[in-house]
Design a protein around this motif. Sequence first.
Motif, PDB file in Angstrom:
ATOM      1  N   UNK A 106       0.689  -1.317  -0.001  1.00 45.91           N
ATOM      2  CA  UNK A 106       0.132   0.035   0.103  1.00 45.91           C
ATOM      3  C   UNK A 106       0.822   1.222   0.187  1.00 45.91           C
ATOM      4  N   UNK A 107       2.158   1.164   0.437  1.00 43.67           N
ATOM      5  CA  UNK A 107       3.016   2.422   0.483  1.00 43.67           C
ATOM      6  C   UNK A 107       4.437   2.158   0.719  1.00 43.67           C
ATOM      7  N   UNK A 108       5.059   2.557  -0.366  1.00 39.44           N
ATOM      8  CA  UNK A 108       6.614   2.379  -0.403  1.00 39.44           C
ATOM      9  C   UNK A 108       7.378   3.734  -0.251  1.00 39.44           C
ATOM     10  N   UNK A 109       6.541   4.675   0.447  1.00 33.25           N
ATOM     11  CA  UNK A 109       7.157   5.965   0.737  1.00 33.25           C
ATOM     12  C   UNK A 109       7.886   6.077   1.928  1.00 33.25           C
ATOM     13  N   UNK A 110       7.343   5.070   2.723  1.00 37.72           N
ATOM     14  CA  UNK A 110       7.814   4.857   4.429  1.00 37.72           C
ATOM     15  C   UNK A 110       8.163   3.482   4.752  1.00 37.72           C
ATOM     16  N   UNK A 111       9.329   3.410   5.711  1.00 38.15           N
ATOM     17  CA  UNK A 111       9.565   2.175   6.145  1.00 38.15           C
ATOM     18  C   UNK A 111       8.978   1.815   7.459  1.00 38.15           C
ATOM     19  N   UNK A 112       7.948   1.192   7.608  1.00 40.08           N
ATOM     20  CA  UNK A 112       7.192   0.969   8.833  1.00 40.08           C
ATOM     21  C   UNK A 112       8.029  -0.297   9.568  1.00 40.08           C
ATOM     22  N   UNK A 113       7.494  -0.166  11.064  1.00 45.22           N
ATOM     23  CA  UNK A 113       8.270  -1.382  11.909  1.00 45.22           C
ATOM     24  C   UNK A 113       8.207  -2.782  11.289  1.00 45.22           C
TER      25      UNK A 113
ATOM     26  N   UNK B 278       1.425   4.034  -4.640  1.00 44.47           N
ATOM     27  CA  UNK B 278       1.333   3.720  -3.153  1.00 44.47           C
ATOM     28  C   UNK B 278       0.195   4.302  -2.954  1.00 44.47           C
ATOM     29  N   UNK B 279      -0.956   3.320  -2.887  1.00 45.68           N
ATOM     30  CA  UNK B 279      -2.583   3.700  -2.817  1.00 45.68           C
ATOM     31  C   UNK B 279      -2.878   4.533  -1.390  1.00 45.68           C
ATOM     32  N   UNK B 280      -1.834   4.350  -0.431  1.00 39.39           N
ATOM     33  CA  UNK B 280      -2.173   4.773   0.918  1.00 39.39           C
ATOM     34  C   UNK B 280      -2.091   6.315   0.880  1.00 39.39           C
ATOM     35  N   UNK B 281      -1.293   6.871  -0.187  1.00 36.67           N
ATOM     36  CA  UNK B 281      -1.025   8.292  -0.236  1.00 36.67           C
ATOM     37  C   UNK B 281      -1.957   9.194  -0.957  1.00 36.67           C
ATOM     38  N   UNK B 282      -3.041   8.166  -1.570  1.00 34.61           N
ATOM     39  CA  UNK B 282      -4.222   8.997  -2.143  1.00 34.61           C
ATOM     40  C   UNK B 282      -4.862   9.958  -1.065  1.00 34.61           C
TER      41      UNK B 282
ATOM     42  N   UNK C 236      -2.403  -2.396   7.307  1.00 31.03           N
ATOM     43  CA  UNK C 236      -3.313  -2.120   8.140  1.00 31.03           C
ATOM     44  C   UNK C 236      -3.399  -0.476   8.118  1.00 31.03           C
ATOM     45  N   UNK C 237      -2.299   0.349   7.812  1.00 31.18           N
ATOM     46  CA  UNK C 237      -2.497   1.843   7.738  1.00 31.18           C
ATOM     47  C   UNK C 237      -3.352   1.957   6.698  1.00 31.18           C
ATOM     48  N   UNK C 238      -3.611   1.255   5.621  1.00 29.30           N
ATOM     49  CA  UNK C 238      -4.526   1.566   4.575  1.00 29.30           C
ATOM     50  C   UNK C 238      -5.836   1.314   4.958  1.00 29.30           C
ATOM     51  N   UNK C 239      -6.025   0.249   5.760  1.00 27.75           N
ATOM     52  CA  UNK C 239      -7.311  -0.138   6.220  1.00 27.75           C
ATOM     53  C   UNK C 239      -7.727   0.952   7.276  1.00 27.75           C
ATOM     54  N   UNK C 240      -6.990   1.370   8.120  1.00 26.16           N
ATOM     55  CA  UNK C 240      -7.167   2.757   9.030  1.00 26.16           C
ATOM     56  C   UNK C 240      -7.694   3.919   8.260  1.00 26.16           C
TER      57      UNK C 240
ATOM     58  N   UNK D 196       5.835   7.790  -5.006  1.00 24.41           N
ATOM     59  CA  UNK D 196       4.617   8.264  -4.284  1.00 24.41           C
ATOM     60  C   UNK D 196       3.166   8.593  -4.830  1.00 24.41           C
ATOM     61  N   UNK D 197       3.255   8.152  -6.576  1.00 24.47           N
ATOM     62  CA  UNK D 197       1.908   8.226  -7.259  1.00 24.47           C
ATOM     63  C   UNK D 197       0.951   7.248  -6.515  1.00 24.47           C
TER      64      UNK D 197
END
Length: 348
Positions: free
Chosen positions: A222-229, A265-269, A293-297, A260-261
């Motif tokens: 869902x998102x390649x812009x941030x490296x999550x835990x 990275x659909x989470x960034x919409x 899970x961030x996208x779900x939230x 970031x498109x």
Amino acid sequence: MSKLMSRVPLGVQAGFARAVFALPGPVRRLIAGPPIRVDGQELALDAQLLLVLDRLGDHEFVRGTPEQARANLARTVPLVAGPPIEPVAVRELSLGGVPARLYTPAEDTDAMLVYYHGGGWVLGTLDSHDNTCRYFAREAGVKVLSVDYRLAPEHAFPAAVDDAVSAFRHAHAKAADFGVDPGRIAVGGDSAGGNLAAVTSLLTTRDGGPAPAFQLLLYPGADSSVRRPSRDLFAEGFFLTSANIDWFCDHYCPDVAQRSDPRFSVLLAEDLTGLPPAYLATAGFDPLRDEGEAFGAKLADAGVPVTVRRQRDLIHGYASFLGLGTRFREATAEAAGALRTGLALARP
């Protein structure tokens, strides 16, 4: 030992794997080793045993060039997918130039799932996810239209997105030909396919429709812009690795600025309002867990009806491992139930 196992014919390896998974629990535990616990979660015995057999057979998920990795995937699918699920009728077709395969269950249905396979936008075929599609057709009681979208690096971002959206629109326009209700067509997929399903929902909704009636998102990127835990917690040793993710992204979207498109990275919409209801599943031992899970939230915050379900004891790819043990089928059965319910509620 792993090199020795890799020389054994795959049919023999498949029989050996099924025999191992049929052993009594204590014996399987002895083979798998002590329970693995990370981040307050305990890995399912079935998943741990699969990882052990994977190492013994030297079946590295990504190795060499894309062509070599594709060949390796084709060889190993029979080890984990299991025998073809029946009764399901299968037909090859084309969706406006995009190859596809239609799965029709024995029960009468006017609902459809347009399915995008996983494989990091680089790997995967109609064959690699054949049994997964058969399973959803039979267990969810829907027709499944599996889409053979173009793969990278031969066709880089956004070629897969273009094919995914085109396939959905073609299915919707030809709904009568498929014998389905155009208002009961869902999109779904696993991993990269889950990403494409979510992106298809976003783009068709923003274009004013027609849009899917439901989203079935299995451990999506869902998102390649941030490296999550979770990317670091499960960077190695749990099937999909952090290095694999880099390999996929570098082939699919080599221009880092494009990552970031929202089509990648659909989470960034900026706006997710109005998207179809969704079932979004993650795996506890998956480097992609946290971004899914961030996208779900974010869907929930936008008022989209969404169920976010973490399969705490599983690894990435579980919907492809239907031929081994019971735990992978249990988790996939939950997704099939969510799909059946979601499309039932979409009935006019």
